[in-house]
Design a protein around this motif. Sequence first.
Motif, mmCIF file in Angstrom:
data_model
loop_
_atom_site.group_PDB
_atom_site.id
_atom_site.type_symbol
_atom_site.label_atom_id
_atom_site.label_comp_id
_atom_site.label_asym_id
_atom_site.label_seq_id
_atom_site.Cartn_x
_atom_site.Cartn_y
_atom_site.Cartn_z
ATOM 1 N N MET A 1 0.308 -1.171 0.134
ATOM 2 C CA MET A 1 -0.085 0.487 -0.367
ATOM 3 C C MET A 1 0.959 1.108 0.325
ATOM 4 S SD MET A 1 -2.645 1.287 2.702
ATOM 5 C CE MET A 1 -1.508 0.783 3.738
ATOM 6 N N ASP A 2 0.780 2.363 -0.695
ATOM 7 C CA ASP A 2 1.550 3.510 -1.088
ATOM 8 C C ASP A 2 1.158 4.826 -0.311
ATOM 9 O OD1 ASP A 2 3.912 1.577 -2.206
ATOM 10 O OD2 ASP A 2 2.459 2.279 -4.140
ATOM 11 N N GLY A 3 -0.427 4.366 -0.089
ATOM 12 C CA GLY A 3 -1.225 5.463 0.168
ATOM 13 C C GLY A 3 -2.135 5.540 0.588
ATOM 14 N N ILE A 4 -2.803 6.174 2.042
ATOM 15 C CA ILE A 4 -4.686 5.929 1.600
ATOM 16 C C ILE A 4 -5.086 7.847 1.479
ATOM 17 C CG2 ILE A 4 -5.762 5.896 3.952
ATOM 18 C CD1 ILE A 4 -3.404 4.004 5.642
ATOM 19 N N ALA A 5 -5.787 8.268 1.366
ATOM 20 C CA ALA A 5 -7.065 8.985 1.132
ATOM 21 C C ALA A 5 -7.958 9.317 1.778
ATOM 22 C CB ALA A 5 -7.318 9.308 -0.586
ATOM 23 N N PHE A 6 -8.747 10.159 2.137
ATOM 24 C CA PHE A 6 -9.530 10.199 2.945
ATOM 25 C C PHE A 6 -10.390 11.929 2.979
ATOM 26 C CE2 PHE A 6 -5.371 11.859 5.456
ATOM 27 C CZ PHE A 6 -6.020 12.555 5.808
ATOM 28 N N HIS A 7 -11.522 11.792 3.088
ATOM 29 C CA HIS A 7 -11.986 13.537 3.304
ATOM 30 C C HIS A 7 -12.341 14.088 4.756
ATOM 31 C CE1 HIS A 7 -14.308 12.346 -0.588
ATOM 32 N NE2 HIS A 7 -12.837 11.994 -0.802
ATOM 33 N N TRP A 8 -12.722 15.259 4.610
ATOM 34 C CA TRP A 8 -13.359 16.339 5.921
ATOM 35 C C TRP A 8 -14.611 15.812 6.388
ATOM 36 C CZ3 TRP A 8 -12.695 22.151 5.286
ATOM 37 C CH2 TRP A 8 -14.370 22.377 5.279
ATOM 38 N N TYR A 9 -15.472 15.024 5.868
ATOM 39 C CA TYR A 9 -17.457 15.059 6.338
ATOM 40 C C TYR A 9 -17.181 14.584 7.615
ATOM 41 C CZ TYR A 9 -16.631 16.818 1.567
ATOM 42 O OH TYR A 9 -16.510 16.977 0.557
ATOM 43 N N SER A 10 -16.237 14.126 8.752
ATOM 44 C CA SER A 10 -16.243 13.707 9.984
ATOM 45 C C SER A 10 -16.539 14.140 10.780
ATOM 46 C CB SER A 10 -16.002 12.007 9.685
ATOM 47 O OG SER A 10 -16.204 10.659 8.778
ATOM 48 N N GLY A 11 -15.541 15.815 10.306
ATOM 49 C CA GLY A 11 -15.111 16.236 11.231
ATOM 50 C C GLY A 11 -14.078 16.217 11.346
ATOM 51 N N SER A 12 -13.453 17.016 12.554
ATOM 52 C CA SER A 12 -12.316 17.368 13.486
ATOM 53 C C SER A 12 -11.240 16.272 13.855
ATOM 54 C CB SER A 12 -11.796 18.881 14.022
ATOM 55 O OG SER A 12 -12.436 18.155 14.963
ATOM 56 N N CYS A 13 -11.149 15.143 12.812
ATOM 57 C CA CYS A 13 -10.632 13.205 13.355
ATOM 58 C C CYS A 13 -9.440 13.636 13.153
ATOM 59 C CB CYS A 13 -11.501 12.009 12.656
ATOM 60 S SG CYS A 13 -13.328 12.512 13.187
ATOM 61 N N PHE A 14 -9.101 14.389 13.436
ATOM 62 C CA PHE A 14 -7.175 14.593 13.825
ATOM 63 C C PHE A 14 -6.538 13.005 14.725
ATOM 64 C CE2 PHE A 14 -8.988 19.353 13.429
ATOM 65 C CZ PHE A 14 -8.466 19.027 11.777
ATOM 66 N N ASP A 15 -6.953 13.017 15.510
ATOM 67 C CA ASP A 15 -6.375 11.734 16.575
ATOM 68 C C ASP A 15 -6.259 10.804 15.142
ATOM 69 O OD1 ASP A 15 -6.122 13.616 18.229
ATOM 70 O OD2 ASP A 15 -7.235 13.129 19.971
ATOM 71 N N ASN A 16 -7.586 10.228 14.721
ATOM 72 C CA ASN A 16 -7.430 9.380 13.793
ATOM 73 C C ASN A 16 -6.577 9.177 12.423
ATOM 74 O OD1 ASN A 16 -10.386 8.398 15.215
ATOM 75 N ND2 ASN A 16 -11.328 8.917 13.407
ATOM 76 N N VAL A 17 -5.899 10.487 11.995
ATOM 77 C CA VAL A 17 -4.567 10.478 10.587
ATOM 78 C C VAL A 17 -3.850 10.417 11.560
ATOM 79 C CG1 VAL A 17 -3.946 12.011 9.624
ATOM 80 C CG2 VAL A 17 -6.392 12.864 9.887
ATOM 81 N N ALA A 18 -3.935 10.945 12.714
ATOM 82 C CA ALA A 18 -2.261 10.937 13.659
ATOM 83 C C ALA A 18 -2.457 8.579 14.023
ATOM 84 C CB ALA A 18 -2.217 11.225 14.695
#
Length: 214
Positions: A1-18
């Motif tokens: 897997m080279d990368g992961i894309a995501f959208h912003w519509y669930s809100g400020s889920c920055f912990d999930n990104v981290a």
Amino acid sequence: MDGIAFHWYSGSCFDNVANVAESYPDALLLPSEACFELTVLSDDEGEATWIANGTWSKGEGYGYDIMGDLNAGSSGWTDWNILLDHEGGPNHVNNFCDAPVIADLREDAERAVYLHPQYFYLGHFSKFLLPDSVRVHSTVGGSNAPGGDCAWPYGGCDATTLQATAFLRPDGQTAVVVMNCGEDKEMKLAAEGGVITNTVPANSIQTYLLPAAN
């Protein structure tokens, strides 16, 4: 897997990104879609004024999400539509949206192109965070913002504190982007070599370029 894309519509889920960045440190994390749907969020002014001026809080929403994603480990940030017409289209399902650039194509109008606040907020990142820049750790004293628990809806911004992100550029300078979605706030920017004291005006975004270390 080279990368992961995501959208912003669930809100400020920055912990999930981290968490994803920590679990897949070699993967490219890229927010691949963000927009303000006109059917969901209202604007400050009516049609003609909105076309020309846009809505300032939408620029702040972009800035808040960009900073949160970058600080959590993403490698960039992508708008869904950089240019739309005066109706927020075209759109094949009539899901009309705002955009950083709006073209007024009305028959009785001046046929002008207008830059909305999102355009200028994006510029603080696209202009000053050069390719191959590397994020450096930064903290905002007395704050945990941007919040990472999905508490903020997409496009929102925490007005109680400053937001910041910092990157070491290939030219040796450090770019620090600071944003304030609330009232005027006093700031002390402490970095290697000294402290900068300044006022961050209400509802503003600023970028500081710190010179390369000797």
